[in-house]
Design an enzyme around this catalytic site. Structure first.
Site, PDB file in Angstrom:
ATOM      1  N   SER A  33       3.705  -4.522   8.669  1.00  0.00           N
ATOM      2  CA  SER A  33       3.208  -3.523   9.616  1.00  0.00           C
ATOM      3  C   SER A  33       1.687  -3.551   9.758  1.00  0.00           C
ATOM      4  O   SER A  33       1.158  -3.407  10.863  1.00  0.00           O
ATOM      5  CB  SER A  33       3.658  -2.122   9.177  1.00  0.00           C
ATOM      6  OG  SER A  33       3.207  -1.838   7.861  1.00  0.00           O
ATOM      7  N   THR A  34       0.981  -3.770   8.655  1.00  0.00           N
ATOM      8  CA  THR A  34      -0.484  -3.814   8.732  1.00  0.00           C
ATOM      9  C   THR A  34      -0.942  -5.082   9.441  1.00  0.00           C
ATOM     10  O   THR A  34      -1.899  -5.053  10.225  1.00  0.00           O
ATOM     11  CB  THR A  34      -1.107  -3.736   7.324  1.00  0.00           C
ATOM     12  OG1 THR A  34      -0.580  -2.606   6.637  1.00  0.00           O
ATOM     13  CG2 THR A  34      -2.620  -3.583   7.424  1.00  0.00           C
ATOM     14  N   ASP A  91       2.983  -6.940  -1.577  1.00  0.00           N
ATOM     15  CA  ASP A  91       3.856  -5.861  -2.055  1.00  0.00           C
ATOM     16  C   ASP A  91       3.196  -5.101  -3.193  1.00  0.00           C
ATOM     17  O   ASP A  91       3.379  -3.893  -3.330  1.00  0.00           O
ATOM     18  CB  ASP A  91       5.202  -6.442  -2.491  1.00  0.00           C
ATOM     19  CG  ASP A  91       5.933  -7.077  -1.308  1.00  0.00           C
ATOM     20  OD1 ASP A  91       6.162  -6.378  -0.309  1.00  0.00           O
ATOM     21  OD2 ASP A  91       6.261  -8.275  -1.390  1.00  0.00           O
ATOM     22  N   LYS A 101       4.357 -10.921  -3.967  1.00  0.00           N
ATOM     23  CA  LYS A 101       4.719 -11.028  -2.562  1.00  0.00           C
ATOM     24  C   LYS A 101       6.145 -11.579  -2.469  1.00  0.00           C
ATOM     25  O   LYS A 101       6.671 -12.100  -3.432  1.00  0.00           O
ATOM     26  CB  LYS A 101       3.739 -11.939  -1.814  1.00  0.00           C
ATOM     27  CG  LYS A 101       2.364 -11.301  -1.618  1.00  0.00           C
ATOM     28  CD  LYS A 101       1.325 -12.264  -1.060  1.00  0.00           C
ATOM     29  CE  LYS A 101       1.745 -12.933   0.222  1.00  0.00           C
ATOM     30  NZ  LYS A 101       2.044 -11.970   1.301  1.00  0.00           N
ATOM     31  N   GLY A 102       6.740 -11.415  -1.297  1.00  0.00           N
ATOM     32  CA  GLY A 102       8.077 -11.941  -1.088  1.00  0.00           C
ATOM     33  C   GLY A 102       9.122 -10.882  -0.852  1.00  0.00           C
ATOM     34  O   GLY A 102      10.314 -11.184  -0.833  1.00  0.00           O
ATOM     35  N   GLY A 103       8.690  -9.629  -0.679  1.00  0.00           N
ATOM     36  CA  GLY A 103       9.645  -8.567  -0.399  1.00  0.00           C
ATOM     37  C   GLY A 103      10.446  -8.814   0.867  1.00  0.00           C
ATOM     38  O   GLY A 103      11.596  -8.394   0.985  1.00  0.00           O
ATOM     39  N   GLY A 104       9.844  -9.539   1.798  1.00  0.00           N
ATOM     40  CA  GLY A 104      10.532  -9.864   3.040  1.00  0.00           C
ATOM     41  C   GLY A 104      11.309 -11.165   2.980  1.00  0.00           C
ATOM     42  O   GLY A 104      11.955 -11.552   3.957  1.00  0.00           O
ATOM     43  N   GLU A 110       4.946 -18.284   2.551  1.00  0.00           N
ATOM     44  CA  GLU A 110       3.720 -17.509   2.330  1.00  0.00           C
ATOM     45  C   GLU A 110       2.826 -18.181   1.300  1.00  0.00           C
ATOM     46  O   GLU A 110       1.610 -18.267   1.482  1.00  0.00           O
ATOM     47  CB  GLU A 110       4.077 -16.091   1.868  1.00  0.00           C
ATOM     48  CG  GLU A 110       4.644 -15.216   2.972  1.00  0.00           C
ATOM     49  CD  GLU A 110       5.114 -13.864   2.470  1.00  0.00           C
ATOM     50  OE1 GLU A 110       5.286 -12.964   3.301  1.00  0.00           O
ATOM     51  OE2 GLU A 110       5.343 -13.713   1.250  1.00  0.00           O
TER      52      GLU A 110
END
Length: 231
Positions: A33-34, A91, A101-104, A110
């Site tokens: 979102s950011t 994250d 990172k990697g929540g998505g 990435e």
């Protein structure tokens, strides 16, 4: 839709990041979102004075679609030699600017984009900024062929593994056709030791520990303050 206070903070943080993009450079763009606000701010700057970016590489189809809608051409990572700057979210990020990172689910792409960037800037809100890496499970992307062996090994090591599931309750499948095992170690006591261990496990494609990668983090605080921390 009415913009929330948190959205306003994210937008201010995104604006600061957009102003750091140099003309005629190669840019990496993450997702979230950011980062969506960052893309909008980047487009505003580009309309006022063309940035003439040599290439843009992104880590998600969502960001790609938004960039292309704003008139930017998006390239594959394999098409560029090196990225000058990558702007992404995280994250979790700790006091040493190490992150999870990697929540998505896109941790492999990435990390490939990040390590091939001269500079990495992360944009987060204050809830993501912690003293130690905690409060978020660590994603590990594994090959389906040996995932059960990996899961048992992680269990024996006390790493509290759980398969990530999709909305249908089936194992989540990454862009590269692999599974994700989330490790529920909280907090992570020795991130470097865990990263070294995971790097050595056969069947592990990538993990979500991003250590010594972030150069600068822009933190949006609930009191309206935008804090910038550098490594």
């Amino acid at each position: 839709m009415q913009k929330t206070k948190q959205d306003e903070l994210k937008q201010e943080a995104a604006k600061k990041a957009a102003l750091m993009v140099e003309p005629n450079s190669v840019l990496g763009v993450g997702t979230g979102s950011t980062v969506a606000f960052f893309i909008d701010e980047l487009a505003k700057i580009n309309r006022e004075k063309a940035l003439n970016l040599k290439a843009i590489v992104t880590t998600s189809n969502r960001s790609r679609a938004q960039l292309e809608k704003q008139g930017f051409k998006v390239n594959e990572l394999s098409e560029v030699d090196q990225i000058d700057l990558t702007v992404d979210g995280a994250d979790r990020v700790d006091l040493n600017l190490n992150g999870i990172k990697g929540g998505g689910g896109a941790l492999t792409l990435e990390k490939n984009v990040a390590v091939n960037s001269k500079k990495n800037i992360w944009i987060v809100d204050e809830t993501k900024f912690v003293d130690r890496l905690k409060g978020f499970a660590l994603p590990v992307e594994v090959l389906p062929i040996s995932c059960e062996q990996n899961f048992r090994t992680f269990s024996q090591e006390g790493l509290l593994p759980k398969y990530r599931l999709d909305d249908n309750g089936k194992r989540y499948v990454t862009h590269y056709g692999n599974f994700i095992i989330d490790l529920h170690v909280d907090p992570i006591p020795f991130p470097n030791v865990l990263a070294h261990y995971l790097d050595s496990v056969v069947g592990v494609v990538e993990h979500g520990l991003f250590l010594n990668i972030c150069n600068e983090v822009i933190i949006a605080h609930s009191d309206g303050k935008i804090e910038i921390r550098k490594r």
